[in-house]
Design an enzyme around this catalytic site. Structure first.
Site, PDB file in Angstrom:
ATOM      1  CB  THR A 140      -0.914  -0.010   1.256  1.00  0.00           C
ATOM      2  OG1 THR A 140      -1.700  -1.184   1.195  1.00  0.00           O
ATOM      3  CG2 THR A 140      -1.811   1.220   1.299  1.00  0.00           C
ATOM      4  CB  CYS A 167      25.390   4.528   6.158  1.00  0.00           C
ATOM      5  SG  CYS A 167      24.332   5.709   5.343  1.00  0.00           S
TER       6      CYS A 167
HETATM    7  N1  PLP Z   1      23.042   6.187  -1.652  1.00  0.00           N
HETATM    8  C1  PLP Z   1      23.737   7.248  -1.205  1.00  0.00           C
HETATM    9  C2  PLP Z   1      24.756   7.879  -2.092  1.00  0.00           C
HETATM   10  C3  PLP Z   1      23.502   7.749   0.073  1.00  0.00           C
HETATM   11  O1  PLP Z   1      24.201   8.813   0.509  1.00  0.00           O
HETATM   12  C4  PLP Z   1      22.527   7.118   0.893  1.00  0.00           C
HETATM   13  C5  PLP Z   1      22.300   7.581   2.280  1.00  0.00           C
HETATM   14  O2  PLP Z   1      23.146   8.205   2.901  1.00  0.00           O
HETATM   15  C6  PLP Z   1      21.817   6.022   0.370  1.00  0.00           C
HETATM   16  C7  PLP Z   1      22.109   5.576  -0.901  1.00  0.00           C
HETATM   17  C8  PLP Z   1      20.751   5.345   1.172  1.00  0.00           C
HETATM   18  O3  PLP Z   1      19.577   6.157   1.166  1.00  0.00           O
HETATM   19  P1  PLP Z   1      18.426   5.936   2.255  1.00  0.00           P
HETATM   20  O4  PLP Z   1      18.902   6.552   3.522  1.00  0.00           O
HETATM   21  O5  PLP Z   1      17.242   6.671   1.688  1.00  0.00           O
HETATM   22  O6  PLP Z   1      18.163   4.486   2.340  1.00  0.00           O
END
Ligand code: PLP
Length: 376
Positions: free
Chosen positions: A238, A325
């Protein structure tokens, strides 16, 4: 008391007031499921349709080429795995770069475990992928080339048009992770000749947990989420109507002022660099000249980036060391390693990514904070 200086816009951005108010009706009064047959579904359905048109218009695509996802990670996973599963009998080759986001790199590792071969192209000292290197690796068994448009740590913009052209000359599909580019630099999918493009709303003042994958008409990939027939049968579940509407409002807001925003962010980073140089600090500015405006990766000599981050945090300023990340890992980021920052500078790397909520005064203050910490 001085306000927080938020200088980590590549990690995430605040929801724009305009996007927030656009989302409001779809959270409460218009709560209908767009897939139902009664009249409560009509308005949410229309809202999704018009959001798709707005987003397509901002990147030069057709509305039916936009597929809503849960963000950049899902879009990247889908693009790579979707192509691989489309041609399972070939177990072909995927080509990417060594400085991609982990959403791409770890998906490549997963596909390697399934038997696909993956080549990771090197980059030069500015973080640029060479078209010649791609030509050396690409062959008749190549399924997909995936090279990011803008890097999340050093902001370097890749020569996507040339790389995509090379992929197409070998009959190979081309994907770009444009998560750090959409809403920040002009995007034209036709001009860039990309077959797929990933984006994420929270990087351009939209809500978190929503993004999209552009898939060019004529390109076929396997769906990853199976269930209902949403997204033309390509991505079941959804729809997150409020977030889709918020994402469309946010991308349009940036697109309407893109040139001015780029100029403003460039002027802010120019001030910061000038102030740091005036303070006599010894540092390297990483990345190419062609970078996302307001994106700075600085490696300070004989210092520790993580220490700098925490000291700045105590002073009310938020920056990053590598990408958010992988901020739990204290070893050098794969990007800093790939561009061969000299050893005595590499550990002292911080990432400063600016946004429209920053101003000149903050840049002067941030430079003073950094020099105070480093000269102590
Ligand atoms: N790709 C890049 C270049 C990013 O900088 C990030 C997040 O920092 C992502 C992918 C992942 O995106 P999302 O946080 O929306 O999952």
């Amino acid at each position: 008391m001085r306000k927080l200086i938020y200088a980590d816009h590549a990690a995430t951005t605040a929801l724009s007031p305009l996007a927030r108010s656009a989302m409001e009706p779809w959270l409460q009064a218009e709560f209908g499921n767009p897939s139902t047959l009664y009249s409560l579904a009509r308005e949410p359905r229309k809202a999704i349709l018009s959001s798709r048109e707005i987003i397509a218009d901002c990147i030069g695509a057709e509305p039916e080429e936009i597929y809503f996802t849960s963000g950049g990670t899902e879009s990247d996973n889908w693009a790579l795995t979707g192509i691989a599963l489309q041609y399972p009998e070939r177990h072909g080759q995927i080509i990417t770069s060594s400085i991609e986001h982990h959403a791409v790199l770890h998906t490549c590792n997963f596909l390697q475990r399934l038997g696909y071969s993956v080549d990771f192209l090197p980059v030069d000292q500015y973080g640029v992928v060479s078209v010649d290197d791609l030509e050396k690796k690409i062959n008749d068994n190549s399924l997909l080339v995936s090279i990011m448009l803008a890097n999340n740590e050093i902001g370097t913009i890749q020569p996507i048009e040339e790389l995509a052209g090379m992929a197409h000359r070998h009959g190979c599909c081309f994907h770009t992770d444009a998560v750090q580019a959409v809403g920040h630099i002009p995007i034209d999918v036709k001009k860039m000749q990309v077959d797929m493009l990933s984006a994420s709303a929270h990087k351009f003042n939209g809500p978190k947990g929503i993004g999209f994958l552009y898939i060019r008409n004529g390109v076929h990939i396997e769906p990853l989420l199976h269930g209902g027939g949403q997204e033309n049968g390509m991505r079941a579940g959804t729809e997150n109507v409020a977030s889709i509407v918020g994402m469309a409002a946010a991308i349009r807001e940036h697109n309407e002022h893109l040139e001015l925003e780029m100029e403003y962010l460039q002027s802010l980073s120019d001030i910061l660099i000038k102030e740091l140089s005036n303070a006599g600090l010894d540092y390297i500015e990483n990345g190419s000249k062609n970078r996302v405006p307001g994106s700075l990766s600085l490696s300070f000599k004989d210092t520790d980036g993580e220490m700098l981050l925490h000291r700045l945090d105590l002073m009310g300023t938020e920056v990053a060391t590598g990408s958010a990340c992988n901020s739990k890992e204290s070893e050098l980021s794969h990007v800093i390693q790939a561009i061969h920052v000299p050893d005595d500078y590499a550990k002292g790397t911080i990432r400063i990514t600016l946004g429209m909520d920053n101003d000149k005064e903050q840049m002067r203050h941030l430079a003073q904070q950094i020099s105070r910490i480093l000269q102590r």
